[in-house]
Scaffold this motif. Structure first.
Motif, mmCIF file in Angstrom:
data_model
loop_
_atom_site.group_PDB
_atom_site.id
_atom_site.type_symbol
_atom_site.label_atom_id
_atom_site.label_comp_id
_atom_site.label_asym_id
_atom_site.label_seq_id
_atom_site.Cartn_x
_atom_site.Cartn_y
_atom_site.Cartn_z
ATOM 1 N N HIS A 1 0.827 -1.210 0.000
ATOM 2 C CA HIS A 1 0.000 0.000 0.000
ATOM 3 C C HIS A 1 0.867 1.269 0.000
ATOM 4 O O HIS A 1 0.554 2.237 -0.699
ATOM 5 N N ILE A 2 1.978 1.221 0.728
ATOM 6 C CA ILE A 2 2.810 2.429 0.838
ATOM 7 C C ILE A 2 3.711 2.591 -0.392
ATOM 8 O O ILE A 2 3.810 3.676 -0.966
ATOM 9 N N PHE A 3 4.344 1.487 -0.795
ATOM 10 C CA PHE A 3 5.351 1.592 -1.874
ATOM 11 C C PHE A 3 4.834 1.070 -3.221
ATOM 12 O O PHE A 3 5.493 1.276 -4.233
ATOM 13 N N PHE B 1 7.228 2.618 -10.988
ATOM 14 C CA PHE B 1 7.654 1.919 -9.769
ATOM 15 C C PHE B 1 8.589 2.808 -8.948
ATOM 16 O O PHE B 1 8.478 2.886 -7.726
ATOM 17 N N PHE B 2 9.519 3.483 -9.662
ATOM 18 C CA PHE B 2 10.487 4.351 -8.967
ATOM 19 C C PHE B 2 9.771 5.552 -8.356
ATOM 20 O O PHE B 2 10.104 5.994 -7.268
ATOM 21 N N ILE B 3 8.805 6.060 -9.130
ATOM 22 C CA ILE B 3 8.040 7.218 -8.631
ATOM 23 C C ILE B 3 7.315 6.851 -7.345
ATOM 24 O O ILE B 3 7.380 7.546 -6.330
ATOM 25 N N PHE B 4 6.613 5.687 -7.378
ATOM 26 C CA PHE B 4 5.837 5.271 -6.196
ATOM 27 C C PHE B 4 6.747 4.885 -5.026
ATOM 28 O O PHE B 4 6.362 5.016 -3.870
ATOM 29 N N LEU B 5 7.956 4.426 -5.363
ATOM 30 C CA LEU B 5 8.923 4.137 -4.295
ATOM 31 C C LEU B 5 9.288 5.429 -3.564
ATOM 32 O O LEU B 5 9.343 5.487 -2.327
ATOM 33 N N GLY B 6 9.514 6.486 -4.356
ATOM 34 C CA GLY B 6 9.806 7.802 -3.766
ATOM 35 C C GLY B 6 8.625 8.325 -2.964
ATOM 36 O O GLY B 6 8.791 8.841 -1.839
ATOM 37 N N VAL B 7 7.427 8.131 -3.522
ATOM 38 C CA VAL B 7 6.207 8.568 -2.811
ATOM 39 C C VAL B 7 6.081 7.810 -1.493
ATOM 40 O O VAL B 7 5.725 8.383 -0.451
ATOM 41 N N GLY B 8 6.437 6.516 -1.534
ATOM 42 C CA GLY B 8 6.376 5.682 -0.322
ATOM 43 C C GLY B 8 7.334 6.190 0.741
ATOM 44 O O GLY B 8 7.001 6.209 1.928
ATOM 45 N N LEU B 9 8.538 6.599 0.312
ATOM 46 C CA LEU B 9 9.512 7.126 1.279
ATOM 47 C C LEU B 9 8.981 8.407 1.939
ATOM 48 O O LEU B 9 9.103 8.593 3.149
ATOM 49 N N ILE B 10 8.375 9.258 1.092
ATOM 50 C CA ILE B 10 7.769 10.489 1.635
ATOM 51 C C ILE B 10 6.633 10.135 2.592
ATOM 52 O O ILE B 10 6.473 10.742 3.652
ATOM 53 N N CYS C 1 6.440 7.466 4.388
ATOM 54 C CA CYS C 1 7.035 6.975 5.649
ATOM 55 C C CYS C 1 7.422 8.150 6.554
ATOM 56 O O CYS C 1 7.201 8.118 7.768
ATOM 57 N N ILE C 2 8.032 9.161 5.915
ATOM 58 C CA ILE C 2 8.413 10.347 6.696
ATOM 59 C C ILE C 2 7.153 11.012 7.264
ATOM 60 O O ILE C 2 7.118 11.428 8.420
ATOM 61 N N SER C 3 6.118 11.063 6.417
ATOM 62 C CA SER C 3 4.846 11.646 6.854
ATOM 63 C C SER C 3 4.267 10.876 8.036
ATOM 64 O O SER C 3 3.775 11.466 8.999
ATOM 65 N N ILE C 4 4.361 9.523 7.955
ATOM 66 C CA ILE C 4 3.839 8.694 9.057
ATOM 67 C C ILE C 4 4.626 8.966 10.343
ATOM 68 O O ILE C 4 4.046 9.123 11.417
ATOM 69 N N LEU C 5 5.953 9.045 10.202
ATOM 70 C CA LEU C 5 6.779 9.318 11.392
ATOM 71 C C LEU C 5 6.473 10.699 11.968
ATOM 72 O O LEU C 5 6.474 10.891 13.184
ATOM 73 N N PHE C 6 6.194 11.632 11.074
ATOM 74 C CA PHE C 6 5.926 13.000 11.527
ATOM 75 C C PHE C 6 4.540 13.163 12.150
ATOM 76 O O PHE C 6 4.251 14.207 12.715
ATOM 77 N N ARG C 7 3.716 12.126 11.993
ATOM 78 C CA ARG C 7 2.398 12.212 12.630
ATOM 79 C C ARG C 7 2.520 12.345 14.144
ATOM 80 O O ARG C 7 1.704 12.984 14.800
ATOM 81 N N LEU C 8 3.573 11.722 14.685
ATOM 82 C CA LEU C 8 3.825 11.845 16.129
ATOM 83 C C LEU C 8 3.986 13.309 16.511
ATOM 84 O O LEU C 8 3.434 13.779 17.505
#
Lengths: 177, 283
Positions: B172-174, B192-201, B203-210
């Motif tokens: 779902h993320i990547f 695939f590369f684009i969505f991989l980059g979107v997935g990394l962003i 992940c950062i967004s998920i971490l920043f939810r805290l």
């Protein structure tokens, strides 16, 4: 440098691991107690109420259908009873008519029989009366003739006169009847 | 005209600075028990936590089929929150996620409103010219809001991995979300590369939810405390009248922030767990 910035930030806002863990445990405990002793029983009650309402509505609908069926059955029974009553009435009327006819016939026959018997009796009576009359007339004729003639009549003459008188009487009676 | 306005606001700012009524960004240490620090924020959190349990239990008592007035209040609250959350979280997860989400809403709401009670920030002791108050609103303590954010992220992780599984979540993320039948192989592979980059962003967004969840709530409540303190100290002759509208504002903010926190956590859970239940767009 990043770690220092985070530590400084945490220091500025007074974040400490002990307080953080205490706050986490506190919230978890409050949320659990709220759910266990307030939210869950309330949800269960709401669900039970909804079920009761649904059951009540279903029961009402069922009763409505049963009432309609009972009404239909009542009408059907009433109709059937009316039909049976009509049939019974027709049968009773027919049997009554038949009975009346039989009784009438029997009465007619009885009347006829009585009339016939009466007629026969009258006939017999009439005949007896006639015979008696004949005998009386014959005797009178004999006696009258004997007085007129001043002599005793012979048996032949007696029979002849008797015969004539009876014949005359019979003819008169025959013409009258 | 403009010079006059600048002078007016300048005077207000100067008065606030001079009055020194700014609320401390961190809670005060009142003492320790067995080495455990007892702060004014922690103390007030415990008091209000007990009050929450007591009030809700008192309102509900033993739930009855013919509800009491208190039970109606709690039932209405629960039912409305459930109706609000169900389309967001999805019917599949809402039953399991509801205890946590309703807990967030009631807890944050009561803690926010309790900050408006008399005595909060005003009862304390004066030591060496420094006023240490005993009761600090729970959500004006970053420990409390960060704790709520951590619990929400743990709950998010639990529901996401329970209902989507590890591979489902990673996909779902990547994963490449483009329709293969509508694209050429080259473009599809490139995506695939684009969505991989979107997935990394992501992940950062998920971490920043805290950070976003905790600081949003903390900032609003802490800002509210500062606002009320400053309004009260603005002019002595208006302190019984001027804060009243702001108290109503804080009541509103209390509800809104509780709702925002709860809805955001619901959206985070629903964004992964509620994917298959979204209605397909009409042609």
């Amino acid at each position: 440098m990043g770690e220092t910035a985070v530590t400084r930030l945490m220091g500025t806002f007074g974040v400490q691991s002990e307080l953080l863990i205490a706050q986490i445990l506190n919230f978890c405990l409050v949320a659990y107690l709220l759910y266990r002793f307030a939210i869950k029983p309330t949800l269960k009650t709401v669900e039970e109420r909804q079920k009761k309402i649904a059951d009540g509505l279903q029961y009402a609908e069922s009763m409505k259908q049963q009432l309609a069926a009972a009404e239909k059955e009542r009408l059907q029974i009433l109709k059937q009873a009316q039909e049976e009553a009509q049939a019974l009435l027709a049968k009773a009327t027919s049997e009554g008519e038949q009975y009346w006819q039989v009784q009438k016939k029997a009465a007619d026959e009885k009347v006829e029989q009585i009339v016939s018997q009466a007629r026969n009796a009258m006939e017999v009576e009439h005949r007896n009366l006639l015979n008696e009359t004949k005998a009386e007339v014959s005797t009178l004729v004999m006696e009258t003739t004997e007085r007129l003639l001043q002599k005793v009549l012979t048996d032949d003459l007696r029979a002849k006169l008797n015969q004539q008188a009876v014949s005359l009487l019979s003819n008169e009676h025959g013409t009258k009847t | 005209m403009r010079k006059g306005l600048f002078t007016f606001f300048g005077c207000i700012l100067a008065f606030q600075v001079q009055a020194g009524v700014a609320v401390s960004p961190k809670p005060y240490l009142l003492g320790t028990i067995g080495g455990f620090p007892i702060t004014n924020g922690m103390l007030y959190t415990w008091i209000i936590s007990l009050a929450i349990i007591g009030i809700v239990r008192w309102l509900v008592q033993k739930p009855q089929l013919i509800p009491t007035k208190g039970q109606v209040v709690v039932e209405t609250l629960i039912d409305n929150i459930l109706q609000l959350l169900q389309p967001i979280v999805g019917a599949r997860v809402v039953k399991q996620a509801f205890p946590v989400l309703i807990g967030f809403f009631i807890y944050i709401l009561m803690q926010n409103w309790s900050s408006l009670l008399p005595g909060v920030g005003t009862i304390g002791k004066l030591e060496h010219g420094h006023f240490t108050y005993f009761f600090r609103p729970s959500n004006a303590d970053l420990n409390a809001t960060l704790a709520l954010a951590i619990v929400s992220m743990i709950a998010w992780g639990y529901f996401v991995f329970s209902y989507e599984g590890f591979t489902g979540t990673i996909r779902h993320i990547f994963g490449n979300k483009a329709d293969k039948s509508e694209l050429s192989f080259g473009i599809y592979s490139f995506l695939f590369f684009i969505f991989l980059g979107v997935g990394l962003i992501e992940c950062i967004s998920i971490l920043f939810r805290l950070v976003s969840l905790s600081f949003r709530l903390y900032g609003n409540v802490f800002g509210g405390e500062n606002l009320l303190n400053n309004i009260m100290a603005l002019a002595p002759w208006t302190k019984y009248v001027l804060p009243v509208p702001f108290y109503f504002l804080e009541i509103l903010i209390g509800v809104v922030q509780a709702l925002v926190f709860t809805l955001l956590v619901a959206v985070y859970i629903g964004s992964i767990c509620n994917q298959e239940e979204e209605p397909s767009p009409s042609p």
